[in-house]
Design an enzyme around this catalytic site. Structure first.
Site, PDB file in Angstrom:
ATOM      1  N   ASP A   1       0.837  -1.200   0.000  1.00 25.46           N
ATOM      2  CA  ASP A   1       0.000   0.000   0.000  1.00 25.46           C
ATOM      3  C   ASP A   1       0.878   1.258   0.000  1.00 25.46           C
ATOM      4  OD1 ASP A   1      -2.412  -1.664   0.444  1.00 25.46           O
ATOM      5  OD2 ASP A   1      -1.427  -2.049   2.358  1.00 25.46           O
TER       6      ASP A   1
ATOM      7  N   HIS B   1      -4.353  -3.600   6.478  1.00 23.88           N
ATOM      8  CA  HIS B   1      -4.156  -3.854   5.050  1.00 23.88           C
ATOM      9  C   HIS B   1      -5.506  -4.246   4.466  1.00 23.88           C
ATOM     10  CE1 HIS B   1      -2.938  -5.167   1.170  1.00 23.88           C
ATOM     11  NE2 HIS B   1      -3.444  -6.365   1.394  1.00 23.88           N
TER      12      HIS B   1
HETATM   13  P1  NAX Z   1      -1.920 -18.316  -4.081  1.00 19.23           P
HETATM   14  O1  NAX Z   1      -3.223 -18.979  -3.810  1.00 19.23           O
HETATM   15  O2  NAX Z   1      -1.375 -18.263  -5.445  1.00 19.23           O
HETATM   16  O3  NAX Z   1      -0.798 -18.999  -3.167  1.00 19.23           O
HETATM   17  C1  NAX Z   1      -0.994 -19.295  -1.834  1.00 19.23           C
HETATM   18  C2  NAX Z   1      -0.257 -20.599  -1.560  1.00 19.23           C
HETATM   19  O4  NAX Z   1      -0.319 -20.850  -0.178  1.00 19.23           O
HETATM   20  C3  NAX Z   1      -0.868 -21.798  -2.275  1.00 19.23           C
HETATM   21  O5  NAX Z   1       0.140 -22.431  -3.063  1.00 19.23           O
HETATM   22  C4  NAX Z   1      -1.365 -22.695  -1.140  1.00 19.23           C
HETATM   23  O6  NAX Z   1      -1.161 -24.069  -1.413  1.00 19.23           O
HETATM   24  C5  NAX Z   1      -0.478 -22.220   0.011  1.00 19.23           C
HETATM   25  N1  NAX Z   1      -1.042 -22.431   1.346  1.00 19.23           N
HETATM   26  C6  NAX Z   1      -2.321 -22.252   1.773  1.00 19.23           C
HETATM   27  N2  NAX Z   1      -2.431 -22.563   3.068  1.00 19.23           N
HETATM   28  C7  NAX Z   1      -1.206 -22.905   3.494  1.00 19.23           C
HETATM   29  C8  NAX Z   1      -0.684 -23.345   4.731  1.00 19.23           C
HETATM   30  N3  NAX Z   1      -1.472 -23.512   5.790  1.00 19.23           N
HETATM   31  N4  NAX Z   1       0.645 -23.631   4.812  1.00 19.23           N
HETATM   32  C9  NAX Z   1       1.433 -23.509   3.727  1.00 19.23           C
HETATM   33  N5  NAX Z   1       0.993 -23.113   2.523  1.00 19.23           N
HETATM   34  C10 NAX Z   1      -0.308 -22.816   2.416  1.00 19.23           C
HETATM   35  O7  NAX Z   1      -2.047 -16.857  -3.455  1.00 19.23           O
HETATM   36  P2  NAX Z   1      -1.064 -15.598  -3.637  1.00 19.23           P
HETATM   37  O8  NAX Z   1      -1.512 -14.785  -4.784  1.00 19.23           O
HETATM   38  O9  NAX Z   1       0.336 -16.057  -3.589  1.00 19.23           O
HETATM   39  O10 NAX Z   1      -1.430 -14.765  -2.316  1.00 19.23           O
HETATM   40  C11 NAX Z   1      -1.087 -15.235  -1.033  1.00 19.23           C
HETATM   41  C12 NAX Z   1      -1.725 -14.394   0.046  1.00 19.23           C
HETATM   42  O11 NAX Z   1      -1.245 -13.057   0.001  1.00 19.23           O
HETATM   43  C13 NAX Z   1      -3.252 -14.268  -0.070  1.00 19.23           C
HETATM   44  O12 NAX Z   1      -3.816 -14.434   1.231  1.00 19.23           O
HETATM   45  C14 NAX Z   1      -3.462 -12.852  -0.530  1.00 19.23           C
HETATM   46  O13 NAX Z   1      -4.721 -12.343  -0.169  1.00 19.23           O
HETATM   47  C15 NAX Z   1      -2.332 -12.147   0.182  1.00 19.23           C
HETATM   48  N6  NAX Z   1      -1.930 -10.823  -0.314  1.00 19.23           N
HETATM   49  C16 NAX Z   1      -1.530  -9.905   0.610  1.00 19.23           C
HETATM   50  C17 NAX Z   1      -1.080  -8.657   0.262  1.00 19.23           C
HETATM   51  C18 NAX Z   1      -0.623  -7.671   1.287  1.00 19.23           C
HETATM   52  O14 NAX Z   1      -0.309  -6.554   0.905  1.00 19.23           O
HETATM   53  N7  NAX Z   1      -0.567  -7.978   2.589  1.00 19.23           N
HETATM   54  C19 NAX Z   1      -1.077  -8.219  -1.155  1.00 19.23           C
HETATM   55  C20 NAX Z   1      -1.101  -9.345  -2.121  1.00 19.23           C
HETATM   56  C21 NAX Z   1      -1.954 -10.530  -1.742  1.00 19.23           C
HETATM   57  O15 NAX Z   1      -3.281 -10.250  -2.097  1.00 19.23           O
END
Ligand code: NAX
Length: 324
Positions: A159, A187
């Site tokens: 952000d 966030h």
């Molecule tokens: P993806 O769904 O592409 O990747 C997430 C990965 O995490 C998947 O491969 C899944 O298998 C794995 N996973 C889920 N639960 C798990 C666990 N308990 N232990 C280990 N691995 C696990 O999502 P992606 O685009 O990479 O985003 C990841 C996270 O970042 C989401 O929650 C998203 O909302 C968040 N974000 C946060 C942002 C921020 O500024 N704080 C911005 C970007 C993003 O939206």
């Protein structure tokens, strides 16, 4: 020669993970003289994809990459970790209520907090990226009883960096000309990108901007940028989120001259309820951050800070049963 540092990453085979781990291995996180060991954690069904990521990491022949651990076990993944980047979390399902998403993801961070507590280095620095980042961070910190609370942080750097770009674009300046910008709060679209103290070329910029531009263009542009990226790309911000995670941890570890924004446990500064994971303007030095003190908060800013505080209190109330 420096001893290698252990960096654990959850969700390492996901979109952000794929944009993140290569940069850690190349030295962009901790410096070009700091060897690293990557400890990559994924869910069982993603282990094959994770092995593919590890193969590609090996194929880069990164001089600083000393070892790679791939695992679906948090106790293996967080073993002696010096840094933990918590990216993995469940995406919001179709038609799912935000409150249910918060509860679902909250449960993940109970186990993560415990696993960090039982396995990681006693001064492990933790960054939560997975949403809802602030509240997930609150839960993980709660369950990591033996690790200082201030080591638990949530990412609002994306952000912050989005706001830097919008202001640079508006004022025809470079992002490096801008100082003292900050994000307050959660966030989420309620966070408040504050330009009150911001300078461009060392001059306060707010008095030269139309307040209506700030209120009706700049604030929502930054707050809803994530949705705009999803509309354009068909999937959510990945490379920019990974970049923000690198910036957050690098500046925390190695120091930063300018203000940055980090979600950190409130110490009561600016009357933000103690313990809430809240984004403040911070400065960093020698591996520690400190919340910038003594800022005057205008009536407008206070209103914005109150809105995002209220949302964080509501999120905390949603997961109250996990915080006992
Ligand atoms: P993806 O769904 O592409 O990747 C997430 C990965 O995490 C998947 O491969 C899944 O298998 C794995 N996973 C889920 N639960 C798990 C666990 N308990 N232990 C280990 N691995 C696990 O999502 P992606 O685009 O990479 O985003 C990841 C996270 O970042 C989401 O929650 C998203 O909302 C968040 N974000 C946060 C942002 C921020 O500024 N704080 C911005 C970007 C993003 O939206």
């Amino acid at each position: 020669h420096k001893a290698p540092v252990r960096v654990a990453v959850t969700g390492a085979a996901g979109n952000i993970g794929y944009a993140l781990v290569f940069r850690i291995a190349s030295g962009e996180l901790l410096g070009k003289d700091q060897p690293v060991i990557l400890q990559l954690i994924e869910l069982p069904h993603a282990q094959n994809a994770l092995k593919g990521v590890a193969m590609e990491l090996n194929d880069c022949a990164f001089p600083l990459l000393r070892d790679i651990v791939t695992t679906d076990s948090q106790s293996v993944g967080f073993k002696n970790a010096d840094y933990a980047l918590l990216v993995g979390s469940k995406p919001r399902g179709k038609g799912q209520e935000r409150a249910d998403l918060i509860k679902d993801n909250g449960k993940i961070f109970v186990d993560t907090g415990k696993a960090i507590n039982d396995n990681a280095s006693r001064d492990c620095k933790v960054l939560v990226v997975g949403n809802p980042a602030n509240t997930n961070c609150l839960i993980a910190a709660h369950y990591a009883k033996d690790i200082p609370k201030e080591n638990f942080t949530a990412m609002t750097r994306l952000d912050h960096d989005r706001a830097l770009y919008q202001l640079a674009s508006k004022t025809g300046s470079q992002v490096t000309d801008i100082k003292k910008l900050c994000i307050w709060g959660n966030h989420s679209p309620t966070m408040y990108p504050d330009l009150t103290n911001t300078t461009v070329h060392n001059k306060l910029i707010a008095p030269t901007l139309d307040h209506a531009w700030i209120d009706t263009f700049f604030n929502p542009k930054v707050g809803k940028r994530g949705a705009e990226i999803i509309d354009a790309r068909g999937s959510s911000s990945a490379a920019s989120a990974a970049n923000a995670a690198i910036n957050h941890v690098r500046d925390w570890a190695l120091g930063s001259e300018d203000w940055i924004s980090m979600g950190v446990p409130s110490d009561g500064s600016y009357n933000v309820p103690k313990g809430l994971i809240f984004s403040f303007p911070v400065t960093t030095k020698n591996g520690k951050y400190s919340i910038v003190q003594g800022l005057k908060i205008s009536e407008y800013s206070q209103k914005k800070i109150d809105i995002t505080t209220k949302e964080l209190l509501e999120e905390r109330a949603c997961v109250e049963n996990l915080l006992k």
